[in-house]
Design a protein around this motif. Sequence first.
Motif, short mmCIF file in Angstrom:
data_model
loop_
_atom_site.label_atom_id
_atom_site.label_comp_id
_atom_site.label_asym_id
_atom_site.label_seq_id
_atom_site.Cartn_x
_atom_site.Cartn_y
_atom_site.Cartn_z
N ARG A 230 90.91 72.28 23.87
CA ARG A 230 92.80 71.95 24.51
C ARG A 230 92.28 72.05 25.32
NH1 ARG A 230 95.07 75.21 20.03
NH2 ARG A 230 94.63 77.10 21.14
N VAL B 128 91.25 68.26 26.47
CA VAL B 128 91.90 67.02 26.91
C VAL B 128 93.32 67.81 27.55
CG1 VAL B 128 93.79 66.69 25.60
CG2 VAL B 128 91.60 66.74 23.98
N LYS B 129 93.28 69.08 28.18
CA LYS B 129 94.26 68.64 29.52
C LYS B 129 93.77 68.20 30.64
CE LYS B 129 97.38 72.36 32.20
NZ LYS B 129 96.96 72.41 32.92
N PHE C 127 91.86 65.98 30.78
CA PHE C 127 91.38 64.50 30.66
C PHE C 127 92.70 64.00 31.41
CE2 PHE C 127 88.28 65.34 27.15
CZ PHE C 127 87.18 65.84 28.37
N THR D 15 99.55 67.81 19.66
CA THR D 15 98.20 66.71 19.04
C THR D 15 97.87 67.68 17.87
OG1 THR D 15 96.24 68.59 20.21
CG2 THR D 15 97.31 67.22 21.80
N ILE E 26 97.40 57.88 22.29
CA ILE E 26 96.40 57.80 22.59
C ILE E 26 95.54 57.04 23.43
CG2 ILE E 26 96.21 59.26 20.73
CD1 ILE E 26 95.13 57.46 18.90
N LEU F 215 94.46 58.38 26.57
CA LEU F 215 92.97 59.08 26.73
C LEU F 215 92.31 58.84 26.45
CD1 LEU F 215 92.90 61.82 26.41
CD2 LEU F 215 93.13 61.62 23.82
N LEU G 167 88.84 59.86 29.04
CA LEU G 167 87.47 60.18 27.97
C LEU G 167 86.60 59.30 29.04
CD1 LEU G 167 88.51 60.48 24.82
CD2 LEU G 167 88.58 62.02 25.85
N SER H 79 83.52 58.56 22.74
CA SER H 79 84.89 58.81 22.42
C SER H 79 85.93 57.62 21.27
CB SER H 79 85.61 57.59 23.87
OG SER H 79 85.16 57.85 24.86
N ILE I 168 90.51 64.43 16.81
CA ILE I 168 91.09 65.07 17.76
C ILE I 168 92.86 63.97 16.90
CG2 ILE I 168 93.48 65.31 19.93
CD1 ILE I 168 90.54 65.75 21.38
#
Length: 377
Positions: free
Chosen positions: A13, A16-17, A19, A49, A81, A84, A88, A98, A105
Amino acid sequence: MEDMDKIVTEVARKAVKEFLENLMNTERDVFLSENEGQKNGYYSRSMKTRIGEIKDLNVPRDREGSFQTAVFEPYSRSIGIDELILALYSKGISTRNSAEIMQTIFQNRYSKSTISAITEATLEEVKRFQERSLDRRYIAIFLDGLFFFLRRDTVEKEPVIFAMGIKETGEYEILGFYLSAKETHNTYFTVIQDLYNRGIREPLLFIADGIPELDEEIRKVFPRADFQLCTIHASRNLESDVRESDKNEIDRDLKAMFTSDTKDSAINKFNQFKDKWSSKYPKPVYNLEKKLGYLFTYYQYPDSIRRSLHSSNIIERMNKEIRRRIKVIDSLPSESAAMKIIYLRVAEMNEKWSNRVIKGYYKCKDQITDMFRERYP
């Protein structure tokens, strides 16, 4: 095992935050470069997510309220996504990895070709960054190279040359990065010429390691600029030619010399160093003595900022972070892939440093102004 799963999920988490926040900052920068406006901080929101809720996500905004991130739809509480993937990618994660991360996820598989297509948009941002105008004046410009493996017909180690500046107002700025087949004085001349073409006219000081003839290349373009050899590189080079048992003591002696309060004191400490070590290591000490003129240039500058000017340590730290991002990829698949990954990280760092002023700047601001006036009347 359950506790371990919780730890892994929390780490994911947080990743991802990071990113998402880096991606949205880049989005806002591009938006403001294409539309008149100003940054206006952030607002906080949560996002759902598959790995759980990401709390306190910092979403950037502009003063006019025109910017809207493409990461998610307005008022949506779950994430899109596609963008995102760019985040990544900017962290040095390969397109294949990726795709696997996206599947893990979001339970949605993306092919390598799809992810590569999404990241192609970044090349336009790279071009804008490389061609942007620079300030006329810089207190200092640091030059340094980073080697990485790049796949062309074969996989070879190639350098990227970075230029970082300290602006007249004291802030740090990454001026550019340049991919090249070799690291030579000719490569650096191309970099220096580009800095001139983009608007730099009055630099006070260049700092770099011991690339042969680099000082001459700088003088061709900026004849009034000073040149400082990196004291850390000089120390490492000398220490590489001495016995392991002597390295710590020699390192202490060199640090005492380079942190002296005055140039006269530094010269005295070098003479003591020479008396102590030249009989045992005549050639390394002789080579150091030949470079003293360029190693002590920083003593011409205000003492409150000298510690930031006698080495390329600041740009080496940046290179170390970029190397960490690239390291997870066995070799970069193309020059464009390298440019995109490096650019995304550089843009993030320039944002971070936009309000960071060199330590001691305000104590010597008037002295710096006088130096510019005297050097470039």
